[in-house]
Design a protein around this motif. Structure first.
Motif, PDB file in Angstrom:
ATOM      1  N   VAL A 137       0.829  -1.194   0.000  1.00  0.00           N
ATOM      2  CA  VAL A 137       0.000   0.000   0.000  1.00  0.00           C
ATOM      3  C   VAL A 137       0.863   1.243   0.000  1.00  0.00           C
ATOM      4  N   ASP A 138       0.297   2.329  -0.482  1.00  0.00           N
ATOM      5  CA  ASP A 138       0.954   3.621  -0.427  1.00  0.00           C
ATOM      6  C   ASP A 138       0.658   4.203   0.953  1.00  0.00           C
ATOM      7  N   LEU A 139       1.652   4.183   1.823  1.00  0.00           N
ATOM      8  CA  LEU A 139       1.428   4.600   3.208  1.00  0.00           C
ATOM      9  C   LEU A 139       1.111   6.082   3.334  1.00  0.00           C
ATOM     10  N   THR A 140       1.468   6.888   2.345  1.00  0.00           N
ATOM     11  CA  THR A 140       1.127   8.304   2.414  1.00  0.00           C
ATOM     12  C   THR A 140      -0.357   8.528   2.154  1.00  0.00           C
ATOM     13  N   GLU A 141      -1.028   7.537   1.556  1.00  0.00           N
ATOM     14  CA  GLU A 141      -2.442   7.660   1.219  1.00  0.00           C
ATOM     15  C   GLU A 141      -3.347   6.794   2.091  1.00  0.00           C
ATOM     16  N   SER A 142      -2.779   5.912   2.903  1.00  0.00           N
ATOM     17  CA  SER A 142      -3.603   4.971   3.660  1.00  0.00           C
ATOM     18  C   SER A 142      -3.759   5.420   5.109  1.00  0.00           C
ATOM     19  N   GLU A 143      -4.650   4.762   5.790  1.00  0.00           N
ATOM     20  CA  GLU A 143      -4.899   5.043   7.194  1.00  0.00           C
ATOM     21  C   GLU A 143      -4.402   3.906   8.088  1.00  0.00           C
ATOM     22  N   PHE A 144      -3.460   3.114   7.593  1.00  0.00           N
ATOM     23  CA  PHE A 144      -2.924   2.011   8.379  1.00  0.00           C
ATOM     24  C   PHE A 144      -1.906   2.540   9.375  1.00  0.00           C
ATOM     25  N   ASP A 145      -1.968   1.997  10.591  1.00  0.00           N
ATOM     26  CA  ASP A 145      -0.976   2.356  11.607  1.00  0.00           C
ATOM     27  C   ASP A 145       0.275   1.502  11.458  1.00  0.00           C
ATOM     28  N   ILE A 146       0.070   0.254  11.076  1.00  0.00           N
ATOM     29  CA  ILE A 146       1.169  -0.691  10.923  1.00  0.00           C
ATOM     30  C   ILE A 146       0.926  -1.470   9.636  1.00  0.00           C
TER      31      ILE A 146
END
Length: 188
Positions: A137-146
């Motif tokens: 996933v693109d971490l700059t666009e996602s709401e994942f913490d980990i």
């Protein structure tokens, strides 16, 4: 001041349109949306009036999308899915202690799931939410913490740590292993 939303159609009408386009029926759309067929028909007429073109061909007791309708259906589905996912992500904000974890499905099922009870028992203030997906996933666009991924993220604001090292070994019967090694030119 110029309103950038002025050319947009009534967004509520897009829901009725998307359902009718996907199901190929105003009646089925009405049933799915818990509305009357007349209400869905009105939403479609409102949308067609706003866009100044027909989106459906009404043929006897059935409907078919026009070319413009097919084009709008793709955009409407993508837009509504984006909003749906955005609203779903808001759940994490209403639950203090929520930690959204992204990982591959097999890893989640085989490694994390058996350990969830112990995690919750040792950290009752943490509410882990597991999101499984087989893609990075693109971490700059996602709401994942980990997220568990094969490559460390690049950029500011990320902390990466090696979690597990993957090791792959071949397993085979002794006879098959010997045959394989002979084919590869290696001594058993």
């Amino acid at each position: 001041m110029n309103n950038p939303y002025r050319p947009l159609p009534p967004l509520g009408a897009l829901i009725g349109f998307e359902a009718a386009a996907r199901l190929g029926s105003f009646s089925l759309a009405a049933e799915e949306l818990n509305m009357t067929q007349s209400a869905v028909s009105h939403q479609i007429r409102t949308l067609e009036t706003h866009l100044q073109q027909p989106l459906f061909l009404r043929i006897s007791r059935r409907v078919e999308l026009t070319d413009a309708g097919r084009d709008l259906m793709v955009s409407a589905q993508e837009a509504l899915e984006t909003v749906r996912l955005g609203v779903r992500r808001l759940d994490a904000y209403s639950k203090p202690g929520s930690v959204v974890i992204h990982m591959p499905p097999a890893f989640g099922a085989l490694w994390l799931a058996p350990r969830l009870a112990r995690l919750r028992g040792s950290h009752p203030d943490v509410d882990p939410w597991l999101y499984t997906g087989s893609h990075d996933v693109d971490l700059t666009e996602s709401e994942f913490d980990i997220t568990l991924t094969t490559e460390a993220p690049i950029g500011e604001g990320f902390a990466a740590a090696t979690f597990l090292r993957e090791e792959r070994i071949a397993l085979a019967s002794p006879g098959l292993a010997a045959d394989f090694q002979n084919c590869m030119g290696e001594a058993p």
